[in-house]
Design an enzyme around this catalytic site. Sequence first.
Site, PDB file in Angstrom:
ATOM      1  CB  CYS A 101      40.386  44.805  40.240  1.00 16.66           C
ATOM      2  SG  CYS A 101      41.926  43.991  40.669  1.00 16.66           S
ATOM      3  CD  GLU A 146      40.724  39.226  45.618  1.00 17.77           C
ATOM      4  OE1 GLU A 146      41.878  39.359  45.163  1.00 17.77           O
ATOM      5  OE2 GLU A 146      39.895  40.153  45.627  1.00 17.77           O
ATOM      6  CG  HIS A 149      44.094  39.030  41.414  1.00 17.37           C
ATOM      7  ND1 HIS A 149      44.554  39.922  40.476  1.00 17.37           N
ATOM      8  CD2 HIS A 149      43.040  39.642  42.010  1.00 17.37           C
ATOM      9  CE1 HIS A 149      43.793  41.022  40.500  1.00 17.37           C
ATOM     10  NE2 HIS A 149      42.860  40.874  41.421  1.00 17.37           N
TER      11      HIS A 149
HETATM   12 ZN   LIG Z   1      41.414  42.207  41.920  1.00 16.45          ZN
END
Ligand SMILES: [Zn+2]
Length: 175
Positions: A101, A146, A149
């Site tokens: 990441c 994602e 996140h």
């Molecule tokens: Zn990430």
Amino acid sequence: MSVKKIFQIGNKVIRTKAKKVVSFNNASIKKTMKDLVDSMRKYELVGIAAPQIGKSTRIIVTELRKTEYRKKPSDLDKMRVFINPTILSKSKKQVIDYEGCGSVANAMIFGPVKRSYSVTVSARDICGDKFTLNAKGLLARVIQHEIDHLDGITFINHVSDTRKLKSKDEYMKSA
Ligand SMILES: [Zn+2]
């Protein structure tokens, strides 16, 4: 070209739940989308979420292509934008694969993460129109990574066996 700095774990924006987008098809959302795409490409990532460029808003971008970390990519997929994405269903089948990441030590560390093999995701496009996508394999993995996140979660929170973490150099030997 508008490449943004990638915020790192330890910064509040990375662990904050991002806010839903309520206004579509305007200059601000188009700029965020462009900044995300430019930054994702600059940093050799195959996905990025708005909190990673310091914007606590529910937008993610994916693009499976050849990168520094993927010399011989088997899965390729066009650039996609998902606004206010929600996972409608996940397969029971789960698979473990390595992830890195841009917000975790600037993608210098990789670890095994178990995720659903396929997902159905609903989201809005840049104009605010709803769409549904069935994704499997790497695309499903990137979408799950994602969307995490947007809820303040990074892959490192899911690494089941920390003994299997690899530095970038070691990871690249098998990439
Ligand atoms: Zn990430």
